[in-house]
Design a protein around this motif. Structure first.
Motif, PDB file in Angstrom:
ATOM      1  N   ASP A 150      44.401  20.124  33.625  1.00 15.15           N
ATOM      2  CA  ASP A 150      44.474  21.126  32.553  1.00 15.15           C
ATOM      3  C   ASP A 150      43.346  22.139  32.680  1.00 15.15           C
ATOM      4  OD1 ASP A 150      46.728  19.991  31.522  1.00 15.15           O
ATOM      5  OD2 ASP A 150      45.678  18.824  29.986  1.00 15.15           O
ATOM      6  N   ARG A 210      41.811  22.971  35.391  1.00 16.30           N
ATOM      7  CA  ARG A 210      42.040  23.804  36.577  1.00 16.30           C
ATOM      8  C   ARG A 210      42.964  24.974  36.264  1.00 16.30           C
ATOM      9  NH1 ARG A 210      42.289  19.866  41.946  1.00 16.30           N
ATOM     10  NH2 ARG A 210      40.375  18.705  41.460  1.00 16.30           N
ATOM     11  N   ARG A 211      44.005  24.714  35.498  1.00 10.53           N
ATOM     12  CA  ARG A 211      44.914  25.797  35.123  1.00 10.53           C
ATOM     13  C   ARG A 211      44.183  26.868  34.326  1.00 10.53           C
ATOM     14  NH1 ARG A 211      48.706  21.498  34.856  1.00 10.53           N
ATOM     15  NH2 ARG A 211      48.092  21.010  32.704  1.00 10.53           N
ATOM     16  N   GLN A 267      48.721  29.956  43.619  1.00 11.59           N
ATOM     17  CA  GLN A 267      48.314  29.764  42.230  1.00 11.59           C
ATOM     18  C   GLN A 267      47.085  30.608  41.887  1.00 11.59           C
ATOM     19  OE1 GLN A 267      47.903  25.393  42.504  1.00 11.59           O
ATOM     20  NE2 GLN A 267      49.537  25.276  40.975  1.00 11.59           N
ATOM     21  N   TRP A 268      46.488  31.213  42.904  1.00  7.34           N
ATOM     22  CA  TRP A 268      45.277  32.010  42.724  1.00  7.34           C
ATOM     23  C   TRP A 268      45.541  33.490  43.022  1.00  7.34           C
ATOM     24  CZ3 TRP A 268      40.416  30.042  41.325  1.00  7.34           C
ATOM     25  CH2 TRP A 268      40.329  28.646  41.246  1.00  7.34           C
ATOM     26  N   ARG A 277      41.847  28.941  36.688  1.00  7.54           N
ATOM     27  CA  ARG A 277      42.588  29.906  37.504  1.00  7.54           C
ATOM     28  C   ARG A 277      43.064  31.101  36.673  1.00  7.54           C
ATOM     29  NH1 ARG A 277      44.991  25.052  39.701  1.00  7.54           N
ATOM     30  NH2 ARG A 277      46.811  25.364  38.343  1.00  7.54           N
ATOM     31  N   ARG A 278      43.402  30.818  35.425  1.00 15.75           N
ATOM     32  CA  ARG A 278      43.986  31.853  34.579  1.00 15.75           C
ATOM     33  C   ARG A 278      42.949  32.823  34.030  1.00 15.75           C
ATOM     34  NH1 ARG A 278      46.305  28.616  31.514  1.00 15.75           N
ATOM     35  NH2 ARG A 278      44.782  28.554  29.835  1.00 15.75           N
TER      36      ARG A 278
END
Length: 766
Positions: free
Chosen positions: A141, A143-144, A170-171, A147-148
């Motif tokens: 969680d 990590r998301r 994802q990046w 990245r965001r």
């Protein structure tokens, strides 16, 4: 504390026997300040003022100005000079002005990343400037969220290699807006680790280019001789601005060279370095001087902790629990606890490997003891500089081993104090490492011919090998990864040997880990393994299962292994003719076998026994330099000694012992072997080779500076007072032939024949 007075007291103490070989008093300096060329954002200026920062040291201002002008920057100043602001200020300034801008901060250890995360938090700019760590401890969680929304991501090369680059889709937004890549403690990236990280950074730049970004690199390093070359080899960028004039204040430092006293004049045998360091450590701690002892090896840190607790139990039992050890192999929880206790002052002293050499904030220490020369001028100043804060005085003591290098320095202190730092050797084109990263890059995105320039001159040749193996398939002008697995998972960027060996007790509990390159030497059956002051003996080494089984052991000795080496020449890439001999540099195959180990008594270093071992051979290709002795010189040498092989062998040992004069090296980094007549040269030959597959640049550096290395070796042999050869000049504890044969006087005469006219003084080189 009055350290001049302390040294006077030492000279009057009962255990003093002339150990002080040299005292260097290094004056402090007042701060020098510089001006920024543009005003800072009001929020950043306010945050800095809240921490009492109203002006910048001259090197900080120079670095910030260059970074904000869009240039790559490398800052090369001493420990505690405020390098963090050199990158935090331009990065945060850019984020405040352009909120879509992003930055990666790369640290070699998680501990450093956490330390720097605390410094960012202290600025009070969150959530306007959002930052977070991203490593193996970060939940899915978290990590998301990172990245965001994070502007600054603090991570390490391992996570970049394993988690970020393979999952770059994802990046996408982060990489498209990546403005800065900060590389802290850049000097750590040498040898195998450095070669891996160089390729990881090229993979990062390749993906950034795909997403339309071209980030700046801001690098920080301890003082080294080749900051521009290292920056370019590590990152692949060109023409960085080098900032190396330190404007930070510094207190007066008293630096002592401490040579353990002789106990056998004829054999030049000295009191144990560990014993001497422990005495000084306990003496300083007993006077409540906050002290760090640096050691070369994990085992040494544990030995000194054990010795210190034994001594303090008698001298000051209330202080037994106020000393600890710190090293790699401890759990994260164990390391954090020691860091916190050091910072708070709960601990008065710590025995550490170079794991604490880097910039983790451990509070204001007053004294540093270096148990043996750390391997380079840069690391010596880095470790010494962990004691002393601001303009407070500090004491540093280098306690010498009886090795060739350290006795050379004890006899030539001006060589150290007047010398610039060494080169950091790095070979980003190591073919074995490059092939691994080409597979990783192809997995991330099909390789194109355009990528070859970015990935280095050796990439094209490596691609052909991978095509022949079938792991890459060419489709037109692109190469596709041709396997269904995840190649990054198979590449350990901190070694060339894959996954580490697990060290488990007889009940299956994990005690520690060990690198594959060291496993046969450190975890052989019968080896003594030390952890957190506890002693274990290795019961079994399971090579296929990559684990060692250990049991607690109460013994009065430790162990040290020895190995034999055979070498085959593949090809010479270059040669150089000197007046009396010829030297070569090229590729070789090395076969190494650990054959025995010594049981050495604690405190006295007495060899209790030599035990044989039966372990498999390890064979690999690497780079080497070698030189041959022509027949005409052999005839001249025969007038002086009949032991040509002993002369070659002694010269080889002594020269390898002085390799750190050229570049920071560990015992595992470089090896050597000598031959009465090598099959591939048909002449008496001496080889010095890189201790890792593919080579790491050390043998090449020695080849380029061979005359200097041989002159230093001659000076060492001239100055050593022993008659037949000793551990301070030609004997090596790693020699698989038990230092037989060795002819010190023959080696000196051979050097005179090779080099010509004698020189009494070796000139220091930068």
């Amino acid at each position: 504390m009055d350290f001049d007075g302390y040294l006077q007291d030492l000279r009057r103490s009962e255990f003093y026997r002339g150990q002080i070989a040299h005292v260097e008093r290094i004056p402090g300096q007042s701060a020098r300040y510089g001006e920024l060329k543009r005003a800072l954002h009001p929020e950043l200026e306010r945050a800095l003022r809240s921490q009492g920062i109203r002006q910048f040291y001259s090197h900080q201002a120079e670095a910030i100005n260059a970074a904000l002008e869009g240039q790559h920057v490398t800052i090369v100043t001493s420990t505690a000079s405020g390098k963090t602001l050199c990158y935090n200020v331009p990065v945060i300034q850019t984020v405040l002005e352009q909120p879509r801008a992003r930055a990666f901060y790369l640290f070699p250890t998680k501990a450093l990343a956490q330390d720097q995360l605390g410094k960012l938090n202290a600025l009070g700019l969150f959530p306007t400037v959002r930052f977070a760590s991203y490593d193996g401890d970060t939940s899915a969680d978290e990590r998301r969220a990172v990245r965001r929304s994070a502007h600054i991501v603090l991570t390490n090369p391992d996570m970049l290699h394993l988690g970020i680059l393979p999952g770059h889709t994802q990046w996408t937004s982060f990489l498209a807006n990546l403005r800065y890549v900060v590389i802290d403690e850049m000097h750590v990236y040498r040898g195998v680790f450095g070669a891996h990280v160089a390729q990881v950074l090229r993979r990062l730049r390749r993906l950034c280019r795909h997403y339309g970004a071209n980030p700046q690199f801001l690098c920080c390093s301890a003082t080294i001789a080749n900051p521009q070359e290292l920056t370019e080899r590590l990152t692949g960028v060109s023409d960085p601005v080098i900032v190396d004039k330190n404007g930070a204040p510094a207190g007066r430092r008293t630096f002592v060279f401490w040579n353990p006293p002789l106990i056998d004049q004829g054999n030049n045998t000295r009191v144990s370095t560990h014993t001497e360091a422990t005495r000084l450590f306990c003496d300083l701690v007993s006077q409540e001087v906050r002290t760090i002892v640096f050691t070369k090896a994990r085992k040494s840190a544990e030995l000194i902790l054990r010795y210190a607790r034994n001594q303090l139990q008698t001298k000051a039992p209330e202080l037994v629990d106020r000393v600890a050890a710190y090293r790699a192999g401890y759990t994260l929880k164990e390391r954090r606890q020691v860091e916190e206790q050091l910072f708070s002052g709960q601990l008065l002293g710590v025995a550490s490997t170079n794991a604490l050499e880097l910039g983790i904030d451990i509070g204001g220490l007053q004294a540093s003891i270096l148990t043996g020369y750390p391997g380079s001028v840069a690391s010596t100043w880095q470790q010494a500089g962990r004691a002393g804060r601001g303009e407070a005085p500090a004491l540093s003591v280098l306690v010498a081993y009886d090795s060739p290098l350290e006795q050379f320095l004890m006899n030539n202190p001006d060589y150290f104090f007047n010398r610039t730092c060494e080169h950091v050797a790095l070979n980003p084109d190591n073919p074995r490492i490059l092939r691994e990263h080409l597979l990783c890059a192809a997995y991330e995105q099909a390789l194109s011919e355009e990528d070859l320039t970015l990935l280095g001159p050796a990439a094209a040749g490596c691609l052909k090998v991978l095509e022949e193996e079938g792991t890459l398939v060419r489709r037109g002008s692109r190469w596709l990864y041709n396997a269904g697995d995840y190649p990054a998972a198979r590449v350990n960027i901190r070694s060339t040997g894959g996954a580490p060996f697990r060290i488990e007790d007889i009940f299956g509990k994990l005690v520690g880990t060990e690198e594959p390159a060291r496993a046969f030497r450190a975890l052989h059956p019968g080896a003594i393994y030390l952890h957190m002051g506890e002693t274990y003996q290795v019961e079994e080494l399971d090579i296929e299962g990559r684990r060692a089984i250990v049991r607690p052991a109460a013994v009065n000795y430790y162990t040290r292994s020895s190995s034999t080496t055979h070498l085959v020449v593949l090809r010479a890439r270059s040669s150089q003719n000197f007046a009396n001999f010829t030297a070569y540099f090229g590729e070789v195959v090395v076969t190494n076998k650990v054959v025995s180990y010594q049981r050495k008594k604690l405190y006295t270093e007495e060899v209790l026994s030599i035990e044989p071992l039966d372990l498999p051979e390890q064979t690999y290709e690497t780079e080497a330099l070698w030189f041959t002795v022509p027949a005409s010189l052999c005839l001249l040498l025969a007038r002086f000694t009949q032991d040509l092989l002993g002369s070659l062998h002694a010269l080889e040992h002594a020269a390898i012992g002085l390799m750190p004069l050229l570049s920071g090296t560990d015992p595992d980094d470089v090896g050597g072997v000598s031959y009465f007549q090598h099959p591939d040269t048909a002449l008496p030959s001496v080889f010095i080779y890189d201790g890792y597959p593919g080579g790491v640049g050390l043998a090449e550096l020695a080849y380029e500076n061979l005359l200097f290395l041989l002159e230093a070796t001659r000076s060492l042999l001239q100055q050593c007072p022993c008659e037949e050869g000793c551990p301070s000049c030609v004997q090596s504890p790693l020699c698989g032939n038990n230092n037989q044969p060795l002819d010190k006087r023959g080696a000196l005469e051979l050097l005179n024949l090779l080099l010509g006219q004698k020189q009494s003084v070796v000139e220091a080189r930068g």
